[in-house]
Design an enzyme around this catalytic site. Structure first.
Site, PDB file in Angstrom:
ATOM      1  N   LYS A  57       8.577  13.753  21.507  1.00 27.52           N
ATOM      2  CA  LYS A  57       7.622  12.689  21.195  1.00 27.52           C
ATOM      3  C   LYS A  57       6.772  12.357  22.419  1.00 27.52           C
ATOM      4  O   LYS A  57       5.552  12.197  22.324  1.00 27.52           O
ATOM      5  CB  LYS A  57       8.355  11.415  20.751  1.00 27.52           C
ATOM      6  CG  LYS A  57       8.956  11.446  19.374  1.00 27.52           C
ATOM      7  CD  LYS A  57       9.677  10.120  19.113  1.00 27.52           C
ATOM      8  CE  LYS A  57      10.329  10.049  17.764  1.00 27.52           C
ATOM      9  NZ  LYS A  57      11.033   8.765  17.551  1.00 27.52           N
ATOM     10  N   ALA A  72      11.493   6.773  22.172  1.00 28.80           N
ATOM     11  CA  ALA A  72      12.916   6.700  21.832  1.00 28.80           C
ATOM     12  C   ALA A  72      13.137   7.325  20.464  1.00 28.80           C
ATOM     13  O   ALA A  72      12.217   7.417  19.647  1.00 28.80           O
ATOM     14  CB  ALA A  72      13.392   5.246  21.832  1.00 28.80           C
ATOM     15  N   ASP A  73      14.360   7.751  20.227  1.00 22.95           N
ATOM     16  CA  ASP A  73      14.752   8.252  18.919  1.00 22.95           C
ATOM     17  C   ASP A  73      16.224   7.922  18.723  1.00 22.95           C
ATOM     18  O   ASP A  73      17.016   8.040  19.655  1.00 22.95           O
ATOM     19  CB  ASP A  73      14.530   9.767  18.810  1.00 22.95           C
ATOM     20  CG  ASP A  73      14.676  10.233  17.380  1.00 22.95           C
ATOM     21  OD1 ASP A  73      13.745   9.982  16.591  1.00 22.95           O
ATOM     22  OD2 ASP A  73      15.718  10.815  17.036  1.00 22.95           O
ATOM     23  N   THR A  74      16.570   7.504  17.521  1.00 25.11           N
ATOM     24  CA  THR A  74      17.949   7.139  17.208  1.00 25.11           C
ATOM     25  C   THR A  74      18.448   7.955  16.028  1.00 25.11           C
ATOM     26  O   THR A  74      17.727   8.122  15.041  1.00 25.11           O
ATOM     27  CB  THR A  74      18.051   5.633  16.864  1.00 25.11           C
ATOM     28  OG1 THR A  74      17.579   4.869  17.978  1.00 25.11           O
ATOM     29  CG2 THR A  74      19.486   5.230  16.555  1.00 25.11           C
ATOM     30  N   GLY A 109      18.161   8.324  22.185  1.00 31.05           N
ATOM     31  CA  GLY A 109      17.583   8.988  23.345  1.00 31.05           C
ATOM     32  C   GLY A 109      16.346   8.222  23.769  1.00 31.05           C
ATOM     33  O   GLY A 109      15.594   7.733  22.913  1.00 31.05           O
TER      34      GLY A 109
END
Length: 191
Positions: A57, A72-74, A109
């Site tokens: 991203k 961010a990524d969850t 992350g």
């Protein structure tokens, strides 16, 4: 208190991430870009996926020399199965039924990037759910918005209040942004 020499940019449409970053009392702007590829290699270990995606991203955005970009990524990991955002309400009900009575991992992350350097990390929290009845699941899915949440739930919502029996790790990570770890990383960038 953090004073930044950078203009901080949060590349996220998540209202939860906006709320959590606001809690750090750091001025920032939101920047969104549609169509960012969030795929990952099928052989990537589940606990590495969120960090891989947040770096991907980040690479999709152009930034100025005075900007610091946060992405961010969850994801939710149950055993070896990765539960992202459900594609529809039926998938949301199936995800919640899988999580019922079990412990899973929430992995977020984060990537911080300036034109000079990049730093990324992952934060992992273990979340335990009580057994959920079909009625509990149907109630939650019909009244809340599970489609924009990894694992089809928001820990800060009704389902978290009635279903979560324990969390080992950061509660804010489960919401979608590990703000304590992010704060430490921001301090490193701004020194």
């Amino acid at each position: 208190m953090l004073s930044s020499k950078y203009k901080i940019v949060l590349a996220s449409g998540s209202p939860r991430r906006k709320e959590l970053l606001s809690a750090l009392d750091v001025p920032f702007e939101i920047r969104l870009k549609s169509g960012v590829d969030e795929s990952y290699p099928p052989d990537l270990p589940p606990l590495e996926i969120a960090e891989f995606i947040c770096k991907k991203k980040s690479a999709a955005y152009e930034i100025a020399a005075d900007e610091l970009l946060i992405t961010a990524d969850t994801i939710v990991v149950l055993g070896d199965e990765v539960l992202g955002k459900p594609e529809d309400l039926a998938a949301a009900r199936r995800m919640l039924a899988k999580l019922s009575g079990r412990t899973h991992r929430v992995v977020t992350g984060c990537c911080l990037r300036t034109t000079a350097k990049t730093r990324s990390f992952s934060c992992i929290s273990d979340v335990s759910f009580a057994p959920l009845s079909d009625e509990d699941i149907a109630y939650y899915v019909s009244r809340y918005q599970p489609l924009d949440k990894a694992g089809a739930y928001g820990v800060q919502e009704w389902i978290g209040c009635v279903g979560v029996t324990g969390i080992r790790g950061s509660y804010f990570n489960v919401m979608g942004l590990p703000v304590q770890r992010l704060y430490e990383a921001l301090k490193e960038f701004c020194e």
